[in-house]
Design a protein around this motif. Structure first.
Motif, PDB file in Angstrom:
ATOM      1  N   ARG A  41       0.725  -1.429   0.111  1.00 54.55           N
ATOM      2  CA  ARG A  41       0.120   0.104  -0.061  1.00 54.55           C
ATOM      3  C   ARG A  41       0.868   1.280   0.092  1.00 54.55           C
ATOM      4  N   SER A  42       1.966   1.248   0.725  1.00 52.58           N
ATOM      5  CA  SER A  42       2.631   2.475   0.914  1.00 52.58           C
ATOM      6  C   SER A  42       3.575   2.665  -0.452  1.00 52.58           C
ATOM      7  N   ARG A  46      -1.788   0.568  -4.201  1.00 53.89           N
ATOM      8  CA  ARG A  46      -2.827  -0.557  -4.412  1.00 53.89           C
ATOM      9  C   ARG A  46      -3.562  -0.817  -3.214  1.00 53.89           C
ATOM     10  N   PRO A  47      -4.761  -0.973  -3.429  1.00 49.51           N
ATOM     11  CA  PRO A  47      -5.724  -1.667  -2.253  1.00 49.51           C
ATOM     12  C   PRO A  47      -5.325  -2.963  -2.148  1.00 49.51           C
ATOM     13  N   THR A  48      -5.392  -3.462  -0.483  1.00 47.21           N
ATOM     14  CA  THR A  48      -5.112  -4.872  -0.302  1.00 47.21           C
ATOM     15  C   THR A  48      -5.938  -5.259   0.855  1.00 47.21           C
ATOM     16  N   VAL A  57      -4.087  -8.393  -3.518  1.00 51.81           N
ATOM     17  CA  VAL A  57      -3.703  -7.097  -3.893  1.00 51.81           C
ATOM     18  C   VAL A  57      -4.783  -6.875  -5.322  1.00 51.81           C
TER      19      VAL A  57
END
Length: 59
Positions: A41-42, A46-48, A57
């Protein structure tokens, strides 16, 4: 972007595969999955989602 995510997964000692617009990853324990989710994410934005020792992911 997929290459960066794949490298992060391997860095966290996990493995995964791509299917239906997402990467599914597996780890030895839930802490590894959480740590990898934070890294992904960092660095990629992308959203996880984490389910125990499994990480998804969304591409």
């Amino acid at each position: 972007m997929k290459e960066v995510i794949a490298q992060l997964i391997h860095t966290c000692r996990g493995y995964g595969y791509e299917t239906a617009g997402m990467i599914i990853c597996f780890f030895d324990d839930a802490q590894q999955a959480q740590r990898c989710a934070l890294l992904i994410r960092s660095r990629s934005g992308r959203p996880t989602e984490v389910y125990g020792s499994q990480l998804s992911v969304f591409l």
